[in-house]
Enzyme design. Sequence first.
Site, PDB file in Angstrom:
ATOM      1  N   CYS A 220       0.831  -1.208   0.000  1.00  0.00           N
ATOM      2  CA  CYS A 220       0.000   0.000   0.000  1.00  0.00           C
ATOM      3  C   CYS A 220       0.866   1.259   0.000  1.00  0.00           C
ATOM      4  O   CYS A 220       1.478   1.579  -1.015  1.00  0.00           O
ATOM      5  CB  CYS A 220      -0.976  -0.049   1.172  1.00  0.00           C
TER       6      CYS A 220
ATOM      7  N   HIS B 165      -3.778  -5.321   0.040  1.00  0.00           N
ATOM      8  CA  HIS B 165      -3.359  -5.837   1.347  1.00  0.00           C
ATOM      9  C   HIS B 165      -3.393  -7.366   1.339  1.00  0.00           C
ATOM     10  O   HIS B 165      -4.448  -7.966   1.573  1.00  0.00           O
ATOM     11  CB  HIS B 165      -4.269  -5.305   2.452  1.00  0.00           C
TER      12      HIS B 165
ATOM     13  N   ASP C  25      -2.396  -9.267   3.531  1.00  0.00           N
ATOM     14  CA  ASP C  25      -2.666  -9.759   4.883  1.00  0.00           C
ATOM     15  C   ASP C  25      -4.145 -10.014   5.112  1.00  0.00           C
ATOM     16  O   ASP C  25      -4.521 -10.610   6.124  1.00  0.00           O
ATOM     17  CB  ASP C  25      -2.142  -8.763   5.917  1.00  0.00           C
TER      18      ASP C  25
END
Length: 362
Positions: free
Chosen positions: A247, A331, A333
């Site tokens: 990001c 992202h 994650d």
Amino acid sequence: MAKRLLILEDGTVFEGEAFGADLEVTGELVFNTGMTGYQESITDQSSNGQILTFTYPLVGNYGINRDDHESINPTCKGVVVYEWARRGSNWRNQLTLDQFLKAKGIPGISGIDTRALTRIIRKHGTMKATLANTVDSREHLQDQLRATVLPIDNVPQVSTKTAYPAPGVGRSVVLVDFGLKHSILRELAKRQCNVTVVPYDTSAETILELAPDGVMLSNGPGNPDDVAGALDMIRGIQGKIPIFGICMGHQLLSKANGASTYKMTFGHRGFNHAVREIATGRVDFTSQNHGFAVSREDLPANLIITHEEINDQSVEGIRHRDYPAFSVQFHPDAAPGPHDASYLFDDFMELIDAFKQKTSKS
């Protein structure tokens, strides 16, 4: 319930019901398209200074729990919903959305036609907005809103002030905190990494002294142009240590190598964004939360585009031609969101191992 106003920079006024903290705030009005994941979105430090509009009509139905925070002290300005659930229904539920927002000092407004509000943002772009009580005249509140200048020091507000460890027994990773999500730490912990988190303004020399196997550049809020000091740090470590950016980290890695960035009309915020890996054609659904992007038109020759957004073809990933460095705008994650792209953390581990093997032979 008490009435509350949502006043937009373009003069539009919505009236709804107040919940959360009893405060008047001004911030950047954005919208999030996720059906769930409101806790992670509110606590994501990439939302610093923003008033979050949730497009899904019911928010808060599974409450708030201790495990899904992306930061301890969220710094978003406010929350806009059509309806919030008075009672959360989930075995992990500990607080209602209203109780959580009160505890964190974040005001909310409900009873808003969030679809109509989203259409305004999509047409005119993100804009300043105020959440205010109804005691002052609307004209006075609008004058105050127009006179307000939103702060640009987003990253210093949310980055750690001192370095700290997240111990593990495996590869040593320095994680540069531009406003990191705890889910990044969780993904590194799954891979048994020995992590040291450092402030956003840490120098290349300090990072090299820590002798890491790899460096991660975290997500974070605001305009990458406001974090220009990080570019020298990135130039000072690339080629010497493998780098993985997410990001804001993606934008900064790109800028450090000559790319430019631009402010998007309304950004990408949600976890239903389809991204294509150009080399393989693989499509992943991804979690995203950003208002700036890397420009495709003047991308320097030393960077290769690896991923693109299917709907608007914006740059979603790059790789350096000469150095062990890559980054993605989304992202991996996956908090909140799908886990399609979590393999990128494994790719980072493989990049670290390959670089160590190469340097040990040379």
